[in-house]
Structures are given as C-alpha cells and as structure tokens.
Design a protein around this motif. Sequence first.
Motif, short mmCIF file in Angstrom:
data_model
loop_
_atom_site.label_atom_id
_atom_site.label_comp_id
_atom_site.label_asym_id
_atom_site.label_seq_id
_atom_site.Cartn_x
_atom_site.Cartn_y
_atom_site.Cartn_z
N SER A 274 0.84 -1.20 0.00
CA SER A 274 0.00 0.00 0.00
C SER A 274 0.88 1.25 0.00
N CYS A 275 0.23 2.39 -0.25
CA CYS A 275 0.90 3.67 -0.03
C CYS A 275 0.95 3.91 1.47
N HIS A 276 1.40 5.07 1.90
CA HIS A 276 1.54 5.28 3.34
C HIS A 276 0.21 5.50 4.04
N CYS A 277 -0.68 6.30 3.43
CA CYS A 277 -1.95 6.62 4.11
C CYS A 277 -2.97 5.50 3.94
N GLY A 278 -2.72 4.58 3.01
CA GLY A 278 -3.62 3.44 2.84
C GLY A 278 -4.71 3.66 1.81
N PHE B 165 1.64 7.85 -8.09
CA PHE B 165 1.82 8.18 -6.68
C PHE B 165 0.49 8.57 -6.06
N CYS B 166 0.40 8.44 -4.76
CA CYS B 166 -0.82 8.75 -4.02
C CYS B 166 -0.94 10.26 -3.85
N LYS B 167 -2.12 10.80 -4.22
CA LYS B 167 -2.33 12.24 -4.15
C LYS B 167 -2.32 12.75 -2.71
N THR B 168 -2.58 11.86 -1.76
CA THR B 168 -2.64 12.29 -0.36
C THR B 168 -1.28 12.23 0.32
N CYS B 169 -0.61 11.07 0.24
CA CYS B 169 0.63 10.93 1.02
C CYS B 169 1.89 11.03 0.16
N GLY B 170 1.74 11.05 -1.17
CA GLY B 170 2.89 11.27 -2.04
C GLY B 170 3.77 10.07 -2.28
#
Length: 115
Positions: free
Chosen positions: A6-10, A69-74
């Motif tokens: 997952s990305c960092h924020c999920g 990339f995740c728009k929230t956590c990058g």
Amino acid sequence: MAFQGSCHCGAVKFSVDADLPKQAMSCNCSICRRKGTLMAFFPAAKVKLEGEDALKGYQFNKHRLTHWFCKTCGIHPFGGGIGPDGTEMRAINLRCVPEADLDALSIQKFDGASV
Ligand SMILES: [Zn+2]
C-alpha cells in the motif's frame, strides 16, 4: 502466494498474484534516484488495485512509463508501462510491501541514467 502492499496513508492498496520476490532492481535514473524505489516487475494482469482514484500519474522524457503516486501521502507504490513483448507491466515498489525483508533482497543495479 500473493503479497500485498500500500501507499503510506492506505488510500492505495495492491495485491500481486505472485510469490514475494527475492530480487529487486535499483535504478540510478533521474527519477529513481530521487524516489529510492526497489522495484520488481509483474504483468499488470497479476496486480489487483484498490483506490485507483487516489493515484496521480507522472510522466517525463519519452512518456513510456507512468510513475503512479498517491495524491494524499505522495508515496509511489508502483509504476507502469508496456514491456518489450507488448505486455502491460507494473513495477512494484517493494518498499511499499510491509512483509518484504528489504535487507534480504538481492539488489540488481540498473544504469537507467545511461539509457
Ligand atoms: Zn496514500
């Protein structure tokens, strides 16, 4: 056995229908050296995604690859592109896979800066 990441924020989750790889590629091109990703490659058909809406794609140079990339956590969980044989591929960032033992991976260096 499939593995998950997952990305960092999920917001973005992925599941890869393959065994956890023992090797990863480290590349020295202009973007990989900045991201610090450890990549393993799989056909896109083997990668299940959750939260695609949370992703943004970045392209540069010849626009052959998309760096998602995740728009929230990058965080960059994976990249995508078409392989030499025409198969759509995903370059999974093993740093986004909690069960991957990063220190145990055999690292293959790729000289992307010279390509
Ligand atoms: Zn995120």
